[in-house]
Enzyme design. Structure first.
Site, PDB file in Angstrom:
ATOM      1  N   ARG A  55       4.367   9.691  -4.796  1.00 42.17           N
ATOM      2  CA  ARG A  55       3.090   9.336  -5.316  1.00 42.17           C
ATOM      3  C   ARG A  55       1.816  10.320  -5.022  1.00 42.17           C
ATOM      4  NH1 ARG A  55       2.931   2.910  -5.569  1.00 42.17           N
ATOM      5  NH2 ARG A  55       5.002   2.406  -6.382  1.00 42.17           N
ATOM      6  N   ASP A 157      -8.153  -6.334 -11.278  1.00 40.95           N
ATOM      7  CA  ASP A 157      -7.172  -5.797 -10.555  1.00 40.95           C
ATOM      8  C   ASP A 157      -8.011  -4.619 -10.043  1.00 40.95           C
ATOM      9  OD1 ASP A 157      -3.815  -5.491 -10.533  1.00 40.95           O
ATOM     10  OD2 ASP A 157      -4.901  -3.773  -9.800  1.00 40.95           O
TER      11      ASP A 157
END
Ligand SMILES: C[S@@+](CC[C@H](N)C(=O)[O-])C[C@H]1O[C@@H](n2cnc3c(N)ncnc32)[C@H](O)[C@@H]1O
Length: 300
Positions: A55, A157
């Site tokens: 990632r 979020d």
């Protein structure tokens, strides 16, 4: 939207691999773990080294930085609020979600909504790409048999990418595979032409929801409540117990006295907080016998 990558390798395996584009040592991995824990409360397991490499390697390519050491140095030198901090955090969250995930919760929600006083306020505190807040909105529409029920949802979020997806409200049609055709027809518009294969949530659903970034670890959440319902599902699993306890202690005063807290199927809040008691099926309510001050003292 599962970002979890397949093979998990041990630290020593990763160190000795010669084929990697960037060197990624156990020390680099420890630095990443410390940084994301401090920023987002996410406690990355030892086994995530390979996932973290893949990632973050994308961030090195995107920024043109040739080593993890330099990338992490620069990150540490930044204020914690830079664009790269945002990208770093977005890269390390896991956003798995779906419409009506853990479906047993939604009939409980519908019953609750019919009982409580209007207007109804709901906080979806780890909303990911929006499927969960839209499922809440659909449940409210069904409970009140209208596309404009007296319900406001705030969907938050930490990850700004997933919030953008939620706010757009456009999904691949296969995300509706498990939904009844009646629901799909009632709440989604099918894309045509260039948008074939996509669906868009109806504007009435979109209007019920405000999307906003909130880091559950931040001192100020910028949400006021009081809430009839808080959804906090499948995010506490990434936090350690003291962090879970602190967040739950802060949820309690934001809830209406008969409010409900929905947790994920593998989350158990009973041993980390004295504020809530289990109602059943991982749904919690405020414990009338709670001893807020002693709990806080113990944790201080
Ligand atoms: C696995 S998803 C769960 C989504 C949804 N609640 C569900 O159950 O389907 C976890 C979400 O928590 C978010 N998250 C992780 N750390 C967070 C934090 N410190 N504050 C707010 N959200 C966080 C991630 O970005 C991710 O979208």
């Amino acid at each position: 939207m599962e970002k979890e990558s397949g093979s998990m390798k041990s630290s020593s395996q990763t160190r000795t691999e010669g084929s990697k584009e960037f060197e990624f040592t156990a020390r680099d991995f420890e630095r990443v773990r410390a940084l994301i824990y401090k920023k987002a409360g996410i406690a990355l397991a030892e086994s995530k080294q390979e996932m973290v490499y893949s990632r973050l390697a994308r961030r090195l390519r995107a920024t043109g930085i040739s080593s993890f050491v330099t990338y992490l140095d620069r990150l540490e030198q930044g204020s914690g609020e830079t664009e790269e901090w945002e990208a770093f955090t977005n890269a390390l969250t896991t956003n798995l979600t779906s419409f009506f995930r853990e479906s047993h919760h939604f009939p409980i929600l519908a019953e609750h909504l019919k009982k409580v006083k209007e207007p109804i306020e709901i906080w979806c505190s780890a909303a990911s790409t929006g499927e969960e807040p839209y499922s809440i909105a659909m449940t409210a529409c069904e409970a009140f048999n209208t596309l404009t029920p007296p319900v406001r949802i705030i969907a938050t979020d930490i990850d700004t990418n997933v919030l953008n997806t939620g706010a757009n409200g456009v999904y691949s049609i296969d995300r509706l595979d498990k939904m009844s055709p009646e629901r799909a027809r009632r709440f989604f518009l099918r894309g045509k032409g260039a948008r074939e294969g996509q669906v868009r949530v109806r504007p009435e659903l979109r209007q019920m929801i405000s999307f906003k970034q909130v880091n559950l670890l931040a001192d100020n959440w910028g949400v006021s409540g009081p809430f009839d319902v808080i959804f906090c599902r499948n995010v506490m699993i990434y936090f350690d117990k003291p962090t879970q306890g602190k967040i739950l202690d802060r949820f309690a005063p934001l809830m209406k006295p008969d409010g409900l807290l929905f947790a994920g199927h593998s989350e158990n809040f009973l041993y980390v907080c004295d504020e809530f008691k289990l109602r059943g099926k991982t749904v919690y309510e405020l414990d009338p016998d709670r001893k807020t001050s002693s709990a806080k003292l113990r944790r201080a």
